[in-house]
Design an enzyme around this catalytic site. Structure first.
Site, PDB file in Angstrom:
ATOM      1  N   ALA A  29       0.808  -1.217   0.000  1.00  0.00           N
ATOM      2  CA  ALA A  29       0.000   0.000   0.000  1.00  0.00           C
ATOM      3  C   ALA A  29       0.849   1.279   0.000  1.00  0.00           C
ATOM      4  O   ALA A  29       0.400   2.320  -0.480  1.00  0.00           O
ATOM      5  CB  ALA A  29      -0.919  -0.012   1.206  1.00  0.00           C
ATOM      6  N   THR A  33       0.395   5.696  -1.521  1.00  0.00           N
ATOM      7  CA  THR A  33      -0.009   6.811  -0.643  1.00  0.00           C
ATOM      8  C   THR A  33       0.227   8.157  -1.331  1.00  0.00           C
ATOM      9  O   THR A  33      -0.540   9.097  -1.143  1.00  0.00           O
ATOM     10  CB  THR A  33       0.734   6.787   0.710  1.00  0.00           C
ATOM     11  OG1 THR A  33       2.139   6.803   0.479  1.00  0.00           O
ATOM     12  CG2 THR A  33       0.358   5.572   1.530  1.00  0.00           C
ATOM     13  N   GLN A 106       0.435  -6.428  -3.649  1.00  0.00           N
ATOM     14  CA  GLN A 106      -0.628  -6.699  -2.671  1.00  0.00           C
ATOM     15  C   GLN A 106      -1.757  -5.698  -2.865  1.00  0.00           C
ATOM     16  O   GLN A 106      -2.788  -5.805  -2.211  1.00  0.00           O
ATOM     17  CB  GLN A 106      -0.089  -6.539  -1.252  1.00  0.00           C
ATOM     18  CG  GLN A 106       1.074  -7.441  -0.927  1.00  0.00           C
ATOM     19  CD  GLN A 106       1.627  -7.124   0.455  1.00  0.00           C
ATOM     20  OE1 GLN A 106       1.144  -7.607   1.465  1.00  0.00           O
ATOM     21  NE2 GLN A 106       2.649  -6.302   0.497  1.00  0.00           N
ATOM     22  N   ILE A 108      -4.782  -3.412  -4.474  1.00  0.00           N
ATOM     23  CA  ILE A 108      -6.027  -3.751  -5.163  1.00  0.00           C
ATOM     24  C   ILE A 108      -6.520  -2.557  -5.970  1.00  0.00           C
ATOM     25  O   ILE A 108      -7.641  -2.533  -6.448  1.00  0.00           O
ATOM     26  CB  ILE A 108      -7.101  -4.125  -4.116  1.00  0.00           C
ATOM     27  CG1 ILE A 108      -7.162  -3.032  -3.032  1.00  0.00           C
ATOM     28  CG2 ILE A 108      -6.755  -5.472  -3.475  1.00  0.00           C
ATOM     29  CD1 ILE A 108      -8.440  -2.940  -2.307  1.00  0.00           C
ATOM     30  N   HIS A 126      -3.770  -9.988  -3.916  1.00  0.00           N
ATOM     31  CA  HIS A 126      -4.965  -9.768  -3.098  1.00  0.00           C
ATOM     32  C   HIS A 126      -6.153  -9.322  -3.928  1.00  0.00           C
ATOM     33  O   HIS A 126      -7.076  -8.691  -3.422  1.00  0.00           O
ATOM     34  CB  HIS A 126      -4.656  -8.760  -1.990  1.00  0.00           C
ATOM     35  CG  HIS A 126      -3.672  -9.288  -0.996  1.00  0.00           C
ATOM     36  ND1 HIS A 126      -2.967  -8.499  -0.121  1.00  0.00           N
ATOM     37  CD2 HIS A 126      -3.257 -10.563  -0.737  1.00  0.00           C
ATOM     38  CE1 HIS A 126      -2.157  -9.258   0.629  1.00  0.00           C
ATOM     39  NE2 HIS A 126      -2.318 -10.510   0.262  1.00  0.00           N
ATOM     40  N   CYS A 137     -19.656 -19.669  -8.219  1.00  0.00           N
ATOM     41  CA  CYS A 137     -19.423 -20.048  -9.623  1.00  0.00           C
ATOM     42  C   CYS A 137     -18.442 -19.100 -10.319  1.00  0.00           C
ATOM     43  O   CYS A 137     -18.142 -19.269 -11.488  1.00  0.00           O
ATOM     44  CB  CYS A 137     -20.737 -20.106 -10.399  1.00  0.00           C
ATOM     45  SG  CYS A 137     -21.440 -18.491 -10.776  1.00  0.00           S
ATOM     46  N   SER A 200       5.736  -1.859   1.806  1.00  0.00           N
ATOM     47  CA  SER A 200       4.930  -2.852   2.531  1.00  0.00           C
ATOM     48  C   SER A 200       5.505  -3.048   3.919  1.00  0.00           C
ATOM     49  O   SER A 200       6.723  -3.102   4.095  1.00  0.00           O
ATOM     50  CB  SER A 200       4.935  -4.191   1.776  1.00  0.00           C
ATOM     51  OG  SER A 200       4.303  -5.186   2.567  1.00  0.00           O
TER      52      SER A 200
HETATM   53  P1  NAD Z   1       0.828  -1.553   5.111  1.00  0.00           P
HETATM   54  O1  NAD Z   1      -0.101  -0.394   5.313  1.00  0.00           O
HETATM   55  O2  NAD Z   1       0.851  -2.604   6.133  1.00  0.00           O
HETATM   56  O3  NAD Z   1       2.305  -1.025   4.931  1.00  0.00           O
HETATM   57  C1  NAD Z   1       2.585   0.090   4.124  1.00  0.00           C
HETATM   58  C2  NAD Z   1       3.993   0.548   4.488  1.00  0.00           C
HETATM   59  O4  NAD Z   1       4.360   1.573   3.564  1.00  0.00           O
HETATM   60  C3  NAD Z   1       4.085   1.134   5.895  1.00  0.00           C
HETATM   61  O5  NAD Z   1       5.156   0.507   6.577  1.00  0.00           O
HETATM   62  C4  NAD Z   1       4.382   2.635   5.649  1.00  0.00           C
HETATM   63  O6  NAD Z   1       5.273   3.175   6.589  1.00  0.00           O
HETATM   64  C5  NAD Z   1       5.002   2.624   4.276  1.00  0.00           C
HETATM   65  N1  NAD Z   1       4.760   3.846   3.481  1.00  0.00           N
HETATM   66  C6  NAD Z   1       3.581   4.454   3.251  1.00  0.00           C
HETATM   67  N2  NAD Z   1       3.743   5.471   2.390  1.00  0.00           N
HETATM   68  C7  NAD Z   1       5.070   5.524   2.086  1.00  0.00           C
HETATM   69  C8  NAD Z   1       5.865   6.355   1.247  1.00  0.00           C
HETATM   70  N3  NAD Z   1       5.324   7.350   0.532  1.00  0.00           N
HETATM   71  N4  NAD Z   1       7.205   6.123   1.182  1.00  0.00           N
HETATM   72  C9  NAD Z   1       7.763   5.111   1.909  1.00  0.00           C
HETATM   73  N5  NAD Z   1       7.055   4.280   2.702  1.00  0.00           N
HETATM   74  C10 NAD Z   1       5.722   4.482   2.776  1.00  0.00           C
HETATM   75  O7  NAD Z   1       0.488  -2.136   3.663  1.00  0.00           O
HETATM   76  P2  NAD Z   1       0.730  -3.588   3.084  1.00  0.00           P
HETATM   77  O8  NAD Z   1       1.991  -4.153   3.579  1.00  0.00           O
HETATM   78  O9  NAD Z   1       0.488  -3.452   1.624  1.00  0.00           O
HETATM   79  O10 NAD Z   1      -0.460  -4.466   3.717  1.00  0.00           O
HETATM   80  C11 NAD Z   1      -1.775  -3.949   3.730  1.00  0.00           C
HETATM   81  C12 NAD Z   1      -2.839  -4.788   3.010  1.00  0.00           C
HETATM   82  O11 NAD Z   1      -4.000  -3.986   2.731  1.00  0.00           O
HETATM   83  C13 NAD Z   1      -2.346  -5.244   1.666  1.00  0.00           C
HETATM   84  O12 NAD Z   1      -2.460  -6.607   1.666  1.00  0.00           O
HETATM   85  C14 NAD Z   1      -3.259  -4.626   0.624  1.00  0.00           C
HETATM   86  O13 NAD Z   1      -3.942  -5.666  -0.071  1.00  0.00           O
HETATM   87  C15 NAD Z   1      -4.316  -3.859   1.357  1.00  0.00           C
HETATM   88  N6  NAD Z   1      -4.359  -2.413   0.990  1.00  0.00           N
HETATM   89  C16 NAD Z   1      -4.238  -2.027  -0.315  1.00  0.00           C
HETATM   90  C17 NAD Z   1      -4.232  -0.668  -0.648  1.00  0.00           C
HETATM   91  C18 NAD Z   1      -4.092  -0.282  -2.100  1.00  0.00           C
HETATM   92  O14 NAD Z   1      -4.459  -1.060  -2.984  1.00  0.00           O
HETATM   93  N7  NAD Z   1      -3.552   0.916  -2.406  1.00  0.00           N
HETATM   94  C19 NAD Z   1      -4.334   0.300   0.348  1.00  0.00           C
HETATM   95  C20 NAD Z   1      -4.462  -0.126   1.682  1.00  0.00           C
HETATM   96  C21 NAD Z   1      -4.490  -1.492   1.998  1.00  0.00           C
HETATM   97 ZN    ZN Z   2     -22.727 -17.908  -9.008  1.00  0.00          ZN
END
Ligand code: NAD
Ligand code: ZN
Length: 256
Positions: A29, A33, A106, A108, A126, A137, A200
């Site tokens: 994620a 951001t 990861q 979405i 994910h 189905c 992540s």
């Molecule tokens: P997480 O939120 O657990 O980790 C994100 C990491 O990125 C954090 O440690 C944070 O400090 C770091 N971070 C955030 N912005 C940053 C930047 N600009 N520069 C450097 N570091 C930065 O996310 P994860 O590990 O992906 O796990 C969360 C789960 O939730 C995933 O499995 C995902 O499927 C889902 N999710 C997806 C989205 C999306 O699709 N954008 C958003 C939120 C959650």
């Molecule tokens: Zn169905």
């Protein structure tokens, strides 16, 4: 102001990328951001407000399914208006150059696809939030008609073919991982010479198993994240910086 490339860690990252011929990028994620989509664990995010609904709770009751769809339609506009940022574009440039053979994500949000990376180079562990499927189905459903019915009467979607439950095509906690994506991710992980884990916290398994698998198989492991992760001890290089400017500097890609 551009980040200085004189910083040792960024220079090391640039060198590792320059030496790689079969790199894998693994994203969480944090890469999105900068596009305005809050991550999962940083404070203040949209996900911070609610504990995620587990898969077994989704299937257990109408009330949970209603709550799930309510939250989804609240979050969707944020994802819809997001566009790829410098980090996504730098990754796309590495794919276009042939340095990166696969992007395992990861996320979405579909932003890697939107940044111009072909679908066959992207492995979504994910799932994808832009459509729904029947849990029985696997028939695909578009979201707009579901949204309209839900906003009108909070009607929960049911599969028109088999009567099964319809759920967004994302993988919830407790839900089985997509087999094809897991197989493809493993094959690329075992084949790469450089594994770049970007944005992540590396706490969500089985996804977070891939960086360790790459390292154990002899690849160089780099972790780029603004804060420490669970797997830093495994990495050859940890870069605690902002993703967009760092990747722009380390790839030399014109992505500003
Ligand atoms: P997480 O939120 O657990 O980790 C994100 C990491 O990125 C954090 O440690 C944070 O400090 C770091 N971070 C955030 N912005 C940053 C930047 N600009 N520069 C450097 N570091 C930065 O996310 P994860 O590990 O992906 O796990 C969360 C789960 O939730 C995933 O499995 C995902 O499927 C889902 N999710 C997806 C989205 C999306 O699709 N954008 C958003 C939120 C959650
Ligand atoms: Zn169905």
């Amino acid at each position: 102001m551009a980040l200085s490339t004189d910083q040792g860690d960024v220079a090391s990252l640039r060198d590792l990328i320059a030496d790689a011929s079969q790199a894998v990028v693994f994203t969480g994620a944090g890469i999105s951001t900068e596009s305005g989509i809050p991550d999962f664990r940083s404070p203040g995010g949209i996900w911070d407000l609610n504990k995620p609904i587990q898969f077994q709770d989704f299937v257990a009751s109408d009330e949970m399914r209603r709550e799930y769809w309510r939250r989804k339609f609240k979050v969707d506009p944020v994802i819809k208006k997001a566009v790829p940022n410098r980090g996504h574009r730098a990754v796309a440039s590495l794919v276009a150059r042939g340095t990166v053979c696969a992007v395992i994500t990861q996320n979405i949000d579909g932003l890697h696809q939107e940044s111009g990376i072909p679908d066959d180079k992207i492995i979504e562990l994910h799932g994808n939030s832009t459509y729904a499927t029947c849990l029985d189905c696997a028939e695909r459903y578009e979201l707009e008609p579901i949204r309209e019915a839900f906003l009108d009467h909070e009607t929960i979607p049911i599969c028109q073919s088999c009567g099964g439950m319809v759920k967004p095509a994302t993988i919830s906690f407790g839900q089985q991982m997509p087999e094809d994506a897991m197989r493809a991710a493993e094959a690329h992980t075992l084949n790469c010479d450089l594994f770049l884990a970007i944005g992540s916290s590396l706490v969500v398994y089985p996804a977070a198993g891939f960086p360790v698998m790459a390292k154990q198989n002899g690849a160089q492991l780099v972790i780029l994240n603004r804060e420490a992760t669970e797997l830093d001890a495994w990495a050859d290089l940890v870069v605690n910086r902002e993703i967009g400017p760092t990747l722009a500097a380390a790839t030399g890609a014109n992505v500003a």
